[in-house]
Every structure is written in C-alpha cells, then in structure tokens.
Design a protein around this motif. Structure first.
Motif, PDB file in Angstrom:
ATOM      1  N   THR A 167       0.844  -1.187   0.000  1.00 31.37           N
ATOM      2  CA  THR A 167       0.000   0.000   0.000  1.00 31.37           C
ATOM      3  C   THR A 167       0.879   1.238   0.000  1.00 31.37           C
ATOM      4  O   THR A 167       1.743   1.377   0.853  1.00 31.37           O
ATOM      5  N   LEU A 168       0.674   2.119  -0.946  1.00 25.95           N
ATOM      6  CA  LEU A 168       1.412   3.365  -1.007  1.00 25.95           C
ATOM      7  C   LEU A 168       0.444   4.523  -0.857  1.00 25.95           C
ATOM      8  O   LEU A 168      -0.731   4.395  -1.151  1.00 25.95           O
ATOM      9  N   SER A 169       0.943   5.660  -0.410  1.00 23.98           N
ATOM     10  CA  SER A 169       0.066   6.816  -0.265  1.00 23.98           C
ATOM     11  C   SER A 169      -0.224   7.419  -1.630  1.00 23.98           C
ATOM     12  O   SER A 169       0.443   7.113  -2.624  1.00 23.98           O
ATOM     13  N   LYS A 205       0.466  10.208  -2.678  1.00 25.93           N
ATOM     14  CA  LYS A 205       1.595  10.987  -3.178  1.00 25.93           C
ATOM     15  C   LYS A 205       2.598  10.115  -3.927  1.00 25.93           C
ATOM     16  O   LYS A 205       3.380  10.601  -4.724  1.00 25.93           O
ATOM     17  N   ASP A 206       2.596   8.811  -3.654  1.00 29.27           N
ATOM     18  CA  ASP A 206       3.560   7.908  -4.264  1.00 29.27           C
ATOM     19  C   ASP A 206       3.112   7.368  -5.615  1.00 29.27           C
ATOM     20  O   ASP A 206       3.932   6.854  -6.375  1.00 29.27           O
ATOM     21  N   VAL A 207       1.824   7.415  -5.901  1.00 26.10           N
ATOM     22  CA  VAL A 207       1.278   6.772  -7.101  1.00 26.10           C
ATOM     23  C   VAL A 207       0.583   7.814  -7.980  1.00 26.10           C
ATOM     24  O   VAL A 207      -0.278   8.558  -7.512  1.00 26.10           O
ATOM     25  N   ASP A 208       0.948   7.845  -9.242  1.00 27.67           N
ATOM     26  CA  ASP A 208       0.349   8.775 -10.202  1.00 27.67           C
ATOM     27  C   ASP A 208      -0.745   8.038 -10.976  1.00 27.67           C
ATOM     28  O   ASP A 208      -0.480   7.021 -11.617  1.00 27.67           O
ATOM     29  N   ASP A 268       2.280  18.284  -6.347  1.00 27.38           N
ATOM     30  CA  ASP A 268       2.539  17.036  -5.624  1.00 27.38           C
ATOM     31  C   ASP A 268       1.335  16.606  -4.802  1.00 27.38           C
ATOM     32  O   ASP A 268       1.440  15.717  -3.956  1.00 27.38           O
ATOM     33  N   SER A 272      -6.621   9.535   1.200  1.00 28.09           N
ATOM     34  CA  SER A 272      -5.362   9.107   1.796  1.00 28.09           C
ATOM     35  C   SER A 272      -5.317   7.586   1.916  1.00 28.09           C
ATOM     36  O   SER A 272      -6.346   6.939   2.111  1.00 28.09           O
ATOM     37  N   ASN A 273      -4.117   7.030   1.781  1.00 22.17           N
ATOM     38  CA  ASN A 273      -3.860   5.586   1.857  1.00 22.17           C
ATOM     39  C   ASN A 273      -4.409   4.804   0.671  1.00 22.17           C
ATOM     40  O   ASN A 273      -4.540   3.585   0.746  1.00 22.17           O
ATOM     41  N   GLN A 285       3.239   0.672 -10.651  1.00 24.28           N
ATOM     42  CA  GLN A 285       3.788   1.488  -9.569  1.00 24.28           C
ATOM     43  C   GLN A 285       3.617   0.830  -8.206  1.00 24.28           C
ATOM     44  O   GLN A 285       4.393   1.060  -7.287  1.00 24.28           O
ATOM     45  N   LEU A 286       2.588   0.007  -8.084  1.00 18.98           N
ATOM     46  CA  LEU A 286       2.297  -0.642  -6.807  1.00 18.98           C
ATOM     47  C   LEU A 286       3.046  -1.954  -6.626  1.00 18.98           C
ATOM     48  O   LEU A 286       3.204  -2.436  -5.507  1.00 18.98           O
TER      49      LEU A 286
END
Length: 205
Positions: free
Chosen positions: A22-24, A26-29, A54, A77-78, A180-181
């Motif tokens: 799990t990425l936030s 902000k980490d995944v486009d 961002d 978020s999350n 990305q995940l």
C-alpha cells in the motif's frame, strides 16, 4: 550454512509474494485513468488528467450522457490499495465539478439518483467514488456514495439513493498504476541477494 541460506531466500520470497503493498496517494500517479459505465442511464465516464503539483488532486473530465464537465478528482489518503494476491486494486477519491450548473443538468440529476421528474438536486456531502480495477483486464466496478436531496417540487424533496454500485465498468490506463504498486522482480531479487550476503558475512565473522 547452505541450507540456512536457501531457507532464508525461500522465506523472503514468500513474504514478498504474500504481502499487499500500500502506497500513499503521493507515491502513485493515476493520470491517464479512464473509466466508463455505459450500461446505466445516463452513461457515465471519468477521465483523469494531469496531477496538480505534488497533491493527491488531479484535473478530470466527467461526462453524464452527452454533457461534459471539467473538474477534479481527489484521491483519498492511503489509496490506491493493492489487494491480496495483487490481482486487483482499490482506488477511492472524491469528485469535484467546476460548474454549479451541473446541479440542474437532467443527465447529472439522473446519474446522482434523482428521478425523471426532478427539478434540481441538493448535495450535502462529497461525491465519493470507490473503484476496483482488475489486473490485466479492462474491467472493474465502481461504488458511488453521496448524501443529499432531489426536488420534484420547489418545496418537496426525497433523499438521494446511496450507495450505488456499477458493475462491468470499462477501464483504460490502469496498467501503469499496477506497475507502480508492484515492485520490479529484479529489485526484489537484488534485495534478497543483499540480505543473503549480509547473513554470510555475519557467519564468517
């Protein structure tokens, strides 16, 4: 020592395979994502465009029937979450539409849960979309949640139906999000080799 090393590599491999990542936001486009629910009346689509700095917010275009509106999609978020097994992911966010005239658009009113005789709608919460996307396919599902009223007379109203789930969603642009995940195999292998090397060094010392 060889047996211990093989056991370590085996355990580490299993841990990577079984752990959901799990990425936030902000980490995944998620730019380039396109979803369409054509089976409903009216049809609905969402196109996610460029990210705003961002932030977890993106420019977006929403279509209700033949009416098109510019707006934003804000990722919660999350999210996104890669589900167990890595074969699907869940993405949640809220819709934002730039024009208030959408509240009197008959297509939008029908999509949001107003009846054919609705004069207007009043929304009292954000419109939340929860999308489940299936890896390696162009399919998914979507649940829409919102609270509010639709008016069938100027002084008479009913609550909007919520939540509503759409199955058989057409999805485009999901593959880059999955990538990305999911960690690259080469990266995972290098990490395991580095870990094994550290263990060998400690044994020798």
């Amino acid at each position: 020592m060889k047996k211990s090393l093989l056991l370590l590599l085996s355990l580490a491999s299993c841990a990577i395979a079984d752990t959901a990542l799990t990425l936030s936001a902000k980490d995944v486009d998620i730019s380039g994502l396109y979803v369409e629910a054509g089976a409903g009346i009216p049809s609905f689509s969402m196109t996610v465009h460029e990210r705003l700095g961002d932030s977890p917010q993106y420019e977006a275009t929403y279509t209700f029937g033949e009416a098109e509106y510019a707006g934003t999609f804000s990722v919660a978020s999350n999210y996104p979450i890669l589900n167990e097994g890595g074969e699907s992911l869940t993405l949640q966010g809220s819709m934002g539409i730039d024009s208030v005239s959408v509240l009197q658009d008959s297509n939008f009113m029908a999509w949001i849960g107003g009846k054919p005789n609705a004069l207007s709608v009043q929304i009292t919460s954000p419109i939340t979309l929860t999308l489940t996307l299936v890896k390696g396919t162009e399919t998914g599902s979507m649940t829409r949640e919102v609270t509010g009223l639709y008016y069938y007379k100027e002084d008479a109203s009913f609550p909007l139906e919520t939540p509503v789930t759409y199955q058989g969603l057409y999805v485009g642009g999901a593959e880059p999000i999955f990538k990305q995940l999911v960690p690259e195999p080469a990266t995972a292998t290098l990490s395991l080799l580095a870990l094994a090397g550290l263990c060998v060094r400690r044994r020798r010392s």
